[in-house]
Design a protein around this motif. Structure first.
Motif, PDB file in Angstrom:
ATOM      1  N   CYS A 258       0.905  -1.125  -0.070  1.00 45.95           N
ATOM      2  CA  CYS A 258      -0.013  -0.044   0.197  1.00 45.95           C
ATOM      3  C   CYS A 258       1.144   1.309  -0.104  1.00 45.95           C
ATOM      4  O   CYS A 258       2.202   1.293   0.826  1.00 45.95           O
ATOM      5  CB  CYS A 258      -0.907  -0.349   1.153  1.00 45.95           C
ATOM      6  N   TYR A 259       0.727   1.921  -1.255  1.00 40.06           N
ATOM      7  CA  TYR A 259       1.372   3.068  -1.343  1.00 40.06           C
ATOM      8  C   TYR A 259       0.323   4.200  -1.337  1.00 40.06           C
ATOM      9  O   TYR A 259       0.069   4.336  -1.994  1.00 40.06           O
ATOM     10  CB  TYR A 259       2.644   3.504  -2.828  1.00 40.06           C
ATOM     11  N   LEU A 260       1.042   5.506  -0.065  1.00 33.45           N
ATOM     12  CA  LEU A 260       0.137   6.506   0.037  1.00 33.45           C
ATOM     13  C   LEU A 260       0.428   7.823   0.157  1.00 33.45           C
ATOM     14  O   LEU A 260       1.771   7.867   0.597  1.00 33.45           O
ATOM     15  CB  LEU A 260      -1.296   5.966   1.335  1.00 33.45           C
TER      16      LEU A 260
ATOM     17  N   VAL B  97       5.703  -0.800   8.129  1.00 32.54           N
ATOM     18  CA  VAL B  97       5.402   0.249   7.823  1.00 32.54           C
ATOM     19  C   VAL B  97       6.628   1.529   8.101  1.00 32.54           C
ATOM     20  O   VAL B  97       7.441   1.415   8.594  1.00 32.54           O
ATOM     21  CB  VAL B  97       4.313   0.990   9.109  1.00 32.54           C
ATOM     22  N   ALA B  98       6.592   2.177   6.680  1.00 30.42           N
ATOM     23  CA  ALA B  98       7.490   3.113   6.209  1.00 30.42           C
ATOM     24  C   ALA B  98       7.291   4.633   5.639  1.00 30.42           C
ATOM     25  O   ALA B  98       6.386   4.713   5.577  1.00 30.42           O
ATOM     26  CB  ALA B  98       8.724   2.284   4.886  1.00 30.42           C
ATOM     27  N   ARG B  99       8.296   5.817   6.132  1.00 32.74           N
ATOM     28  CA  ARG B  99       7.919   6.964   5.902  1.00 32.74           C
ATOM     29  C   ARG B  99       9.347   6.713   4.737  1.00 32.74           C
ATOM     30  O   ARG B  99       9.874   6.840   4.737  1.00 32.74           O
ATOM     31  CB  ARG B  99       8.272   7.908   6.528  1.00 32.74           C
ATOM     32  N   LEU B 100       8.816   7.112   3.048  1.00 34.78           N
ATOM     33  CA  LEU B 100       9.732   7.391   1.834  1.00 34.78           C
ATOM     34  C   LEU B 100      10.667   8.194   1.787  1.00 34.78           C
ATOM     35  O   LEU B 100      11.326   8.913   1.207  1.00 34.78           O
ATOM     36  CB  LEU B 100       8.831   6.335   0.772  1.00 34.78           C
TER      37      LEU B 100
ATOM     38  N   GLU C 104       4.981  10.616   1.763  1.00 34.13           N
ATOM     39  CA  GLU C 104       4.923   9.275   1.339  1.00 34.13           C
ATOM     40  C   GLU C 104       5.271   8.364   2.294  1.00 34.13           C
ATOM     41  O   GLU C 104       6.354   8.360   3.116  1.00 34.13           O
ATOM     42  CB  GLU C 104       5.715   9.534   0.036  1.00 34.13           C
ATOM     43  N   PHE C 105       4.602   7.654   2.806  1.00 29.84           N
ATOM     44  CA  PHE C 105       4.177   6.648   3.129  1.00 29.84           C
ATOM     45  C   PHE C 105       4.225   4.926   2.372  1.00 29.84           C
ATOM     46  O   PHE C 105       3.184   5.082   1.624  1.00 29.84           O
ATOM     47  CB  PHE C 105       3.185   6.168   4.718  1.00 29.84           C
ATOM     48  N   ALA C 106       3.907   3.749   2.569  1.00 28.15           N
ATOM     49  CA  ALA C 106       4.048   2.671   2.792  1.00 28.15           C
ATOM     50  C   ALA C 106       4.149   1.045   3.414  1.00 28.15           C
ATOM     51  O   ALA C 106       4.691   1.661   4.845  1.00 28.15           O
ATOM     52  CB  ALA C 106       5.673   2.193   1.656  1.00 28.15           C
ATOM     53  N   ILE C 107       2.992   0.513   3.419  1.00 25.46           N
ATOM     54  CA  ILE C 107       2.923  -0.622   4.115  1.00 25.46           C
ATOM     55  C   ILE C 107       3.273  -1.782   3.214  1.00 25.46           C
ATOM     56  O   ILE C 107       2.966  -2.142   2.559  1.00 25.46           O
ATOM     57  CB  ILE C 107       1.812  -0.313   5.045  1.00 25.46           C
TER      58      ILE C 107
END
Length: 671
Positions: free
Chosen positions: A262-264, A309-312, A316-319
């Protein structure tokens, strides 16, 4: 150690002698098993034994000792008592944990530091396997390197091992094994590097985590993603996961061989930074990170395990979901994230509401690369933004293929114009009253070397975006005018055909359209009255300044101006009296409602609208062309209500210029 006390010995064998154990059957390097072990080193046999003293003059080494060469030490040997260091004592007192092992890896002697490290006595280590003590047999690569040192095929071996202390704590040890010169054995040393590893771990944590949200950063995310894909691929091979059934879990270990992402991106986050400041923005990011972690933990607990869960970067965040169970799992996760973020955030007395757009990708790990997965996620996130934001969108291979094709067309469009990969086809404009071909519309086609013949709707929008429409439009205009003039010259006794050419908005703004038209008409010799330029409603709606001046100049030149797809745009009738328009082309959506035949009931509303538009146009002195005329019933009705010309498959599809030459005379009505 051996229970014996020895004095200094010759330098050539001193190093080996320090660590030599009592002579036993197991550790007789050159001696036969029948030789007695009297508690003294072999160097003392055959001469006077003096505890703590030096070897007597003429002392020789036993014939069976592998460390002897048959030499005798002279009376004046420089290694007299008190001159040589006590190597055995140094071995015992060394702070570095050490052990001497034989060529089979068995501990011959261990010092006190090693005993303390392993919480035992030195004597208890003798006879133990060094590989078991420090876990050197856990993987084949380490074992092969270790064995190579014991067999003298390698000069040094070093590795790091995580050891379990008898008291339960874990320690990190750096293990080094080197051969002992002039001996079949080797020296094993173990350094406790737990403090160094802990410091490295802290530094790595700082390096791999975002300081604002405390989440893993982009570097750690890609490291984890790469590892997950490699592990899934390996497990798929090892456990025989079938590509046909990727969701089948091998041996019930929870592995699916699939991966999800999930790229948000937060919607409108820049406005928060710009209006409330970066400190508030950072607080919002931290609060968002907390909610994302909660959603991921809840889904990971109820489904397949923990998610990353990461902050790119930025907002922008990614799960990352390893061993996902399918698109439904990712869809549920995306929905829960949207719901969680919709709740207002209370930040230091400020109440903020945000939304997010999420791109969702779920696929088999086998054959997937980190770059490919992220490209798909980024594309899907863009779709979610373009579709209205505050939503999640699932990756669609077909839609992506269309996007990739569009990108390929974009990159090759300009060179294609220069290489003249385009051709023109012409569709007749037929008089509704007599069926005679009055003119033709020039329609451009792209003979693409990879995708074949492409219709205008595949590339005209791209050309307008990148500006190549100006160059392409100029080519279309010149080619169409040249062809119209050729028909006129080839058929001098028939009524000449006019040619209608589509003009994009950007051609009016980014080029001197009036000068281009004048130059081309002069070059080809075509009369201005035989050229019709078609513009859409959006192109002429609200025209003022340069566009209006250009249209007026073209009209004054004698060129006809037509409004294309009339009735589907703004449909502001006021501009019809202000603009130099000559023709209205009714959009095909109205004409389709005229289907009398084939059992289709006509739309009364469409008929009423078309009839009113035709009457209005005629009162304003305009002619009307109906597009998409496909049946004789449509043609008959359009003729009865006064439509001037028609265009559609009833008369002809777009054809090559040679076919138009055959229609210059009166064309019979039919397909």
């Amino acid at each position: 150690m051996s229970g014996t006390s020895e004095g200094p010995r010759p330098a050539a064998v001193a190093a080996a002698g320090i660590v030599r154990p009592p002579v036993t059957e197991r550790h007789t390097f050159g001696r036969t098993a029948a030789e007695p072990s009297d508690g003294r080193d072999a160097h003392t046999r055959g001469g006077a034994y003096r505890p703590g003293g030096a070897h007597a003059a003429g002392d020789t080494h036993a014939a069976g000792d592998t460390h002897t060469t048959g030499d005798t030490h002279a009376a004046g040997d420089t290694h007299a008592a008190g001159d040589a260091p006590d190597f055995r004592g140094a071995f015992r007192a060394a702070e570095l944990a050490m052990a001497v092992i034989d060529h089979e890896g068995t501990v011959i002697s261990a010092n006190d530091a090693l005993a303390v490290l392993l919480d035992t006595e030195p004597a208890a280590l003798t006879g133990r396997s060094a590989a078991d003590l420090v876990d050197l047999a856990s993987d084949s690569r380490t074992w092969d390197a270790y064995s190579a040192v014991l067999e003298r095929r390698r000069a040094r071996f070093r590795c790091t091992r995580r050891l379990k202390h008898p008291d339960g704590r874990t320690l990190w040890a750096e293990v080094t094994v080197v051969p002992v010169p002039e001996s079949r054995g080797a020296l094993l040393s173990i350094a406790d590097i737990s403090d160094r590893r802990e410091l490295q771990a802290r530094l790595r944590h700082l390096q791999m985590h975002d300081p604002v949200t405390r989440l893993p950063n982009r570097t750690l995310f890609f490291e984890r993603l790469s590892s997950a894909l490699e592990a899934s691929t390996y497990d798929g091979v090892a456990y025989g996961v079938s590509p046909v059934h990727p969701d089948r879990r091998p041996y019930g270990d929870g592995r699916t061989g699939r991966i999800g992402l999930c790229y948000l991106d937060l919607d409108g986050f820049k406005a928060v930074n710009d209006t409330l400041g970066h400190r508030t923005g950072d607080r919002l990011l931290a609060a968002v990170a907390t909610r994302l972690t909660e959603c991921a933990d809840q889904d990971g607990y109820t489904r397949s395990g923990g998610h990353l869960v990461a902050r790119l970067g930025g907002d922008e965040f990614a799960i990352l979901v390893e061993d996902s169970t399918g698109t439904e799992q990712l869809a549920d996760l995306a929905r829960s994230v949207l719901t969680a973020l919709q709740r207002p955030f209370d930040l230091a007395g400020q109440r903020l509401s945000v939304s997010a757009s999420i791109g969702v990708v779920e696929r088999a790990a086998d054959g997937t690369t980190p770059t490919g997965l992220m490209q798909a996620a980024d594309t899907t996130l863009y779709w979610a933004k373009a579709d209205g934001k505050a939503r999640w969108t699932l990756f669609d291979p077909e839609r992506n293929a269309h996007r990739m094709t569009r990108q390929a067309l974009t990159s090759t469009l300009r060179p294609a114009v220069e290489r003249e990969e385009f051709v023109l086809q012409y569709q007749p404009l037929v008089g509704m009253a007599d069926g005679v071909v009055r003119g033709v519309e020039a329609l451009v086609r792209w003979n693409h070397p990879q995708f074949g013949t492409l219709a205008p709707n595949r590339f005209i929008g791209i050309a307008e975006e990148d500006g190549s429409i100006v160059q392409l439009g100029r080519w279309v205009l010149r080619t169409a005018c040249r062809q119209a003039r050729r028909w006129q010259l080839d058929h001098p006794h028939t009524r000449p055909l006019f040619v209608s050419v589509n003009v994009a908005v950007r051609q009016v703004w980014d080029s001197d359209l009036v000068a281009d038209v004048a130059e081309i008409l002069a070059e080809t010799g075509l009369a201005p009255q035989l050229l019709q330029l078609e513009l859409t409603e959006s192109a002429v709606m609200g025209s003022a300044g340069r566009p209006l001046q250009a249209l007026q100049a073209l009209s004054d030149m004698g060129v006809r101006i037509a409004i294309d797809d009339f009735g589907t745009g703004y449909s502001n009738l006021a501009y019809l009296s202000r603009l130099p328009v000559s023709v209205l082309k009714l959009d095909g959506s109205f004409v389709r409602g005229f289907r009398y035949d084939e059992g289709v009931h006509p739309s009364p509303a469409d008929e009423t609208i078309v009839e009113a538009l035709i009457q209005l146009a005629h009162r304003l002195g305009l002619t009307v062309t109906a597009e998409c005329v496909e049946t004789s019933g449509q043609a008959a009705r359009l003729q009865r209500i006064g439509c001037d010309t028609g265009q559609g498959w009833l008369f002809s599809r777009p054809v090559a210029p040679e076919r138009i030459a055959e229609m210059v005379a009166v064309s019979p009505r039919g397909r």
